[in-house]
Scaffold this active site. Structure first.
Site, short mmCIF file in Angstrom:
data_model
loop_
_atom_site.label_atom_id
_atom_site.label_comp_id
_atom_site.label_asym_id
_atom_site.label_seq_id
_atom_site.Cartn_x
_atom_site.Cartn_y
_atom_site.Cartn_z
N ALA A 80 0.98 -1.33 -0.19
CA ALA A 80 0.04 0.01 0.04
C ALA A 80 0.70 1.24 -0.07
O ALA A 80 0.47 2.26 0.26
CB ALA A 80 -0.86 -0.03 1.17
N GLY A 81 2.16 1.19 -0.40
CA GLY A 81 3.14 2.28 -0.21
C GLY A 81 3.25 2.87 0.99
O GLY A 81 3.84 3.99 1.26
N GLU A 105 16.24 -4.35 0.55
CA GLU A 105 15.28 -3.67 -0.29
C GLU A 105 15.58 -3.82 -1.78
O GLU A 105 14.62 -3.88 -2.63
CB GLU A 105 15.13 -2.24 0.19
CG GLU A 105 14.12 -1.85 1.28
CD GLU A 105 12.70 -1.72 0.88
OE1 GLU A 105 12.33 -0.70 0.58
OE2 GLU A 105 12.14 -2.93 0.90
N ASP A 133 12.54 4.49 2.16
CA ASP A 133 11.71 3.86 3.14
C ASP A 133 12.58 3.30 4.00
O ASP A 133 12.09 3.31 5.36
CB ASP A 133 11.04 2.76 2.37
CG ASP A 133 9.88 3.31 1.34
OD1 ASP A 133 9.90 4.30 1.12
OD2 ASP A 133 9.12 2.43 0.91
#
Length: 538
Positions: free
Chosen positions: A237-238, A287, A298
């Site tokens: 969902a970001g 990541e 992030d």
């Protein structure tokens, strides 16, 4: 493949009161649990590199010391040691927050600035050490249905530890080694063989990140362990769910090889910053396994917490990170579209647009950069008395402008636009998509003078159209550790309540997880400690 599950009986780690625990790293007192005081850690930062075959063994008495604080008074420092036959290490837990990009998504991939803030939704990783005879590691990511066990001795240690390939915990890794990726591929491909292909794809990426980090930081003499993950962050969902997981994995593995000091209240600021950056660098490696070409924002905000302005112009060098330690805690309406999307697909979409219309696209990306910098200036002007309504309005206007530019890049979605329409009609705040777009979540910075009735009506409309609302807060803590995994919810005589693995796995929803482990807004229990950035680094 050895023990097919590699699990302990009843899935929990029980120690009777008054029984001394084995001591691991610089994070355990050798006092009985029932009388354990609050602990702060003193450690030499270069305690050991990860090439040591015994990286997971307890440090000797000359390698580590422990300083305890009881009722505010420092006790005498004493050395820790344990005999080879001592009990297994107790379970411990790490937790890292999700994030929202408040300004600058997509532009950040192309060397521009982005502002991201931690949110109170978090991931939690419980690490349970197994007996010496159990030569397996289990990755149990309950919320995505991933549960797989590998035999430690069958992993490709020879490839990862070859002199030409070996990386140490202090190295900066800016790209994945194709040969190392190929070496773990068969082991990642083995997960979830009976799942649908779209689910297997997610599981393989998660397994790849886990194995790449485990093999890079560990050794073939690692003890068996179960890594159980739960998360209150909506997936896909970001909101930085994968980065939160990678930060947890990075911190847990670095703790296990004794290359992290603290956190503790009197930890020197430069030491805390080194620890955060070390966790962050390896989380970025995870990541890369997940996303290919992540921006790094992030994992950076998840590791350090609060908020940061982030810019990475050269991927061969560390990013420029400006912590915003005076970022105000702002209540946020977070709405999930329930529309899945792929970060890689949305990033590629902007890349293609830039190839086809370079001048126009560069102009949009530059404009987004200016929005971020304007917001940064507004936040840096906030006084200790709190944020003014005028400043809040300015930040809201910049949110609205930023969303318009993202629409121009083609990364919005009809459901995101519907959320914005409903919020604008209710006139309760300023809304934009957050993250990659194409679905995912929208954030709304709320006005301070909104009426409860207007909020209730909006919630009813959102629910009726299948949206999911979360109440969250910006600007919380980053990576934290609960060592041992004991909740400080009892008296000194009673000690604490150990986290039962089965209860942890079976906790229902966000409320159930928060109620059990207690880091989020709804519940907070004593015991968690967090690495914190210092104002000198802002």
């Amino acid at each position: 493949m050895g023990n097919p599950r590699g699990r302990r009986t009843n899935g929990s780690i029980k120690t009777s009161k008054g029984t001394q625990r084995g001591t691991v790293s610089n994070l355990l007192s050798d006092q009985p649990l029932a009388a354990r005081p609050k602990v702060s850690i003193v450690s030499n930062d270069d305690s050991q590199d990860s090439s040591d075959g015994g990286a997971f063994t307890t440090p000797s008495t000359t390698e580590s010391t422990l300083k305890t604080t009881i009722n505010g008074t420092d006790s005498t420092e004493r050395n820790m040691s344990r005999k080879p036959s001592s009990p297994m290490a107790p379970a411990f837990m790490v937790s890292a927050p999700g994030k929202v990009i408040v300004y600058g998504e997509h532009a950040v991939v192309h060397g521009k600035a982005a502002m991201a803030a931690a949110i109170s939704l978090r991931s939690y990783l419980l690490v349970t050490t197994l007996s010496k005879s159990q030569r397996t590691i289990t990755m149990n990511f309950r919320d995505i249905g991933l549960d797989h066990t590998w035999n430690i001795d069958e992993l490709p240690w020879d490839v990862f530890h070859h002199p030409s390939k070996k990386k140490f915990y202090y190295d900066l890794v800016t790209s994945l080694d194709p040969e190392l990726v190929a070496a773990i591929q068969p082991h990642a491909d083995a997960v979830s063989p009976d799942k649908p292909e779209d689910v297997r794809k997610i599981h393989r990426r998660s397994a790849s990140a886990f194995l790449y980090l485990f093999l890079s930081l560990g050794s073939s003499q690692n003890p068996g362990a179960i890594y159980t993950l739960r998360s209150t962050i909506p997936i896909g969902a970001g909101l930085g769910s994968s980065a939160s997981v990678c930060v947890c994995l990075s911190a847990a593995l670095l703790l296990q090889i004794r290359t992290l000091a603290g956190p503790h209240p009197d930890q020197p600021p430069d030491e805390a910053e080194v620890q955060i950056e070390r966790i962050n660098r390896w989380a970025f490696v995870g990541e890369m396994c997940t996303h290919g070409n992540p921006s790094g924002v992030d994992n950076t905000v998840s590791a350090g917490g609060k908020a940061v302005v982030f810019r990475r112009e050269d991927y061969s060098k560390p990013p420029t990170v400006t912590p915003l330690l005076n970022f105000p805690e702002l209540p946020l309406l977070l709405v999930d579209t329930r529309q899945s999307r792929s970060t890689a697909v949305e990033v590629a979409k902007v890349g293609k647009l830039k190839d086809e219309y370079p001048v126009v696209t560069d102009s949009i990306l530059e404009a987004i950069d200016q929005v971020t910098l304007a917001a940064q200036q507004k936040i840096q002007e906030i006084s200790t008395n709190g944020i003014s309504y005028r400043t809040l309005e300015d930040l809201g206007t910049l949110i609205r402008i930023n969303h318009g530019f993202l629409v121009s890049l083609g990364v919005s979605h009809p459901r995101l636009e519907r959320i914005r329409e409903l919020v604008d009609y209710a006139d309760i705040g300023w809304t934009k998509l957050t993250g990659a777009g194409g679905g995912g979540c929208a954030i709304t910075l709320l006005r301070p003078d909104i009426k409860e009735e207007a909020v209730r009506e909006l919630e009813e409309k959102l629910s009726a159209e299948g949206f999911v609302k979360y109440e969250t807060t910006l600007g919380g803590d980053g990576i934290g550790v609960l060592w041992p995994a004991v909740l400080r919810n009892g008296t000194d005589e009673e000690g604490g309540e150990e986290i039962d693995q089965q209860k942890f796995e079976n906790a229902v929803g966000t409320e159930g997880i928060e109620r059990l482990v207690g880091v989020g807004v709804q519940e907070k229990r004593e015991g968690w400690k967090f690495w914190k950035r210092s104002p000198r680094f802002s």
